[in-house]
Design a protein around this motif. Structure first.
Motif, short mmCIF file in Angstrom:
data_model
loop_
_atom_site.label_atom_id
_atom_site.label_comp_id
_atom_site.label_asym_id
_atom_site.label_seq_id
_atom_site.Cartn_x
_atom_site.Cartn_y
_atom_site.Cartn_z
N ILE A 1 0.84 -1.20 0.00
CA ILE A 1 0.00 0.00 0.00
C ILE A 1 0.87 1.25 0.00
CG2 ILE A 1 -1.71 1.32 1.30
CD1 ILE A 1 -2.78 -1.37 2.37
N ALA A 2 1.90 1.26 0.85
CA ALA A 2 2.79 2.42 0.93
C ALA A 2 3.50 2.67 -0.40
CB ALA A 2 3.81 2.21 2.04
N LYS A 3 3.96 1.60 -1.04
CA LYS A 3 4.66 1.75 -2.32
C LYS A 3 3.71 2.25 -3.41
CE LYS A 3 8.44 -1.60 -1.75
NZ LYS A 3 9.53 -0.64 -2.06
N ARG A 4 2.52 1.65 -3.50
CA ARG A 4 1.58 2.02 -4.55
C ARG A 4 1.10 3.46 -4.39
NH1 ARG A 4 -1.16 -1.30 -8.27
NH2 ARG A 4 -2.14 0.70 -8.79
N THR A 5 1.02 3.94 -3.16
CA THR A 5 0.52 5.30 -2.92
C THR A 5 1.65 6.30 -2.68
OG1 THR A 5 0.29 4.86 -0.54
CG2 THR A 5 -1.62 4.40 -1.93
N HIS A 6 2.90 5.84 -2.81
CA HIS A 6 4.08 6.71 -2.65
C HIS A 6 4.07 7.44 -1.31
CE1 HIS A 6 4.88 5.89 -6.88
NE2 HIS A 6 3.64 6.25 -7.16
N ASP A 7 3.72 6.70 -0.26
CA ASP A 7 3.69 7.23 1.11
C ASP A 7 2.75 8.42 1.26
OD1 ASP A 7 5.57 5.41 2.27
OD2 ASP A 7 7.18 6.49 1.31
N GLN A 8 1.69 8.43 0.46
CA GLN A 8 0.74 9.54 0.52
C GLN A 8 -0.08 9.53 1.79
OE1 GLN A 8 -2.02 9.51 -2.76
NE2 GLN A 8 -3.16 11.31 -2.06
N PHE A 9 -0.32 8.32 2.34
CA PHE A 9 -1.20 8.20 3.50
C PHE A 9 -0.45 7.61 4.69
CE2 PHE A 9 -3.59 7.15 -0.42
CZ PHE A 9 -4.37 8.31 -0.49
N PRO A 10 -0.79 8.04 5.90
CA PRO A 10 -0.22 7.38 7.07
C PRO A 10 -0.76 5.97 7.20
CG PRO A 10 -1.87 8.99 7.74
CD PRO A 10 -1.68 9.16 6.27
N ILE A 11 0.13 5.00 7.38
CA ILE A 11 -0.24 3.59 7.49
C ILE A 11 0.36 3.03 8.77
CG2 ILE A 11 -0.17 1.32 6.39
CD1 ILE A 11 0.42 2.80 3.74
N TRP A 12 -0.46 2.45 9.61
CA TRP A 12 0.02 1.89 10.88
C TRP A 12 -0.43 0.45 10.99
CZ3 TRP A 12 2.68 4.48 14.96
CH2 TRP A 12 3.03 5.80 14.64
N VAL A 13 0.42 -0.38 11.57
CA VAL A 13 0.11 -1.79 11.74
C VAL A 13 0.24 -2.19 13.20
CG1 VAL A 13 0.86 -2.38 9.40
CG2 VAL A 13 2.46 -2.60 11.29
N PHE A 14 -0.66 -3.08 13.60
CA PHE A 14 -0.63 -3.71 14.93
C PHE A 14 -1.89 -4.55 15.04
CE2 PHE A 14 -0.55 -3.58 19.73
CZ PHE A 14 0.65 -4.27 19.85
N PRO A 15 -1.80 -5.75 15.65
CA PRO A 15 -3.01 -6.58 15.78
C PRO A 15 -4.15 -5.89 16.53
CG PRO A 15 -1.05 -7.89 16.18
CD PRO A 15 -0.61 -6.47 16.12
#
Length: 360
Positions: A119-133
């Motif tokens: 997602i980060a690559k396709r959107t060129h870091d346009q959006f904040p993306i966070w991961v955690f269960p």
């Protein structure tokens, strides 16, 4: 964990044969646990604090990928064009983080998951993306870091009861989208006798079909979708680019003309790799298909063992191949456009008044 164990869907999930019937008692127990959890949630037991911004859940009922991630990307990009400021959260399959972590295009997919990096690559870091269960913790970290975000898109999370809807919304989350592919619901059983995480007739705001419905051998549940809100989102394959030289591109037609079928291999580590292979065939590509379990990792030795002159992979696979220098590998992107009526409908929900604004 059952979802990790069944990274490659067993064949008995597609029909009600002897193996599925033998496992059905375990499915009944699993279903009982789900009903108890839902009762606890409905009674308001526990802390289910609503998010301060609306949440769009893009999930699936069936175990394994049904095409959620391209939809998450498309929704985020479309909403941004309309003036919204989306943020994205994900469990991050295989993530080794012990706290919410932001994902960027140069993040290690082995540490944060392959789909968030995609997602980060396709959107060129346009959006904040966070991961955690624990997605509520991800939301808190995301909004603290990016307080301008006014809508959150969750890649998966339908079964995550911690994600509560705003008080003014109608039952469930702000928008719950169930993604469904041609495999349908298989034999209609819950895990482990079947592929379902929960009952296929669970509530949802809309169903998103990423393929036309296949031959559901069980004949079950098709009537559920009649007259309900549904949208068809058929992606198209883009122009392939060389893994180690993004500027070097050639069309699928050129690949089909340049290489003989016995010199072409296609590799896919997806929940439903057949969808990728079928799409290639429709574009005139013939060759050897190599399906792998969802989220499988790659080594140079794996590709060295593949005979031929051209290897086609998906973008999801490509994020795990940064250390591979095989010049034969070409990445085939998937492009997806959202229908206007889906976008208009989502906007009509997101534009509802903020209930917290009137709690004086």
């Amino acid at each position: 964990m059952a979802l990790s164990f069944f990274r490659k869907a067993p064949r008995f999930w597609e029909r009600r044969g002897p193996t599925a019937l033998l496992l059905w008692p375990l499915s009944w127990v699993y279903g009982l646990v789900l009903r108890i959890r839902k009762l606890i949630y409905d009674l308001g037991i526990g802390n289910h604090q609503a998010s301060p911004v609306p949440i769009i859940i893009v999930g699936n009922i069936r175990v394994g990928g049904t095409g959620k991630t391209p939809i998450v990307i498309a929704i985020a990009q479309q909403l941004a064009q309309l003036g919204w400021r989306p943020g994205i959260i994900s469990r991050g399959y295989g993530s080794r983080q012990i706290s919410p972590t932001q994902v960027r295009s140069d993040s290690d997919p082995m540490q944060v998951g392959d789909e968030p990096v995609l997602i980060a690559k396709r959107t060129h870091d346009q959006f904040p993306i966070w991961v955690f269960p624990k997605r509520r913790q991800s939301i808190k970290a995301l909004l603290k870091h990016s307080p301008d975000v006014n809508v959150i898109i969750s890649d998966d999370g339908l079964q995550h009861s911690g994600l509560s809807r705003w008080p003014a919304r109608e039952g469930g989350r702000d928008i719950e989208l169930v993604v469904r592919d041609s495999r349908g619901e298989g034999n209609g059983f819950l895990l482990p006798a079947g592929p379902l995480r929960e009952s296929a007739d669970r509530g949802r705001d809309a169903t998103l079909f990423t393929e036309s419905a296949g031959s559901n051998k069980s004949g079950l549940l098709e009537e559920y979708f009649v007259g309900r809100r549904a949208f068809t989102l058929l992606g198209t394959l883009g122009i392939p680019y060389q893994l180690n030289n993004l500027a070097n591109t050639q069309t699928l037609a050129q690949i089909a003309e340049q290489f003989l079928p016995n010199q072409i291999s296609a590799v896919a580590a997806l929940g439903n790799p057949k969808r990728f292979f079928n799409a290639l065939q429709k574009q005139g590509i013939a060759g050897k298909w190599i399906p792998l379990p969802d989220h499988a990792s790659y080594t140079p030795e794996f590709f060295n063992d593949i005979q031929g002159q051209c290897i086609l992979i998906t973008e999801k696979d490509a994020v795990k191949c940064s250390a591979i220098t095989d010049q034969r590998i070409w990445v085939v992107p998937m492009n997806l456009n959202l229908p206007d009526n889906l976008v208009d409908w989502m906007q009509s929900i997101l534009q509802r008044p903020d209930p917290n604004r009137y709690n004086l």
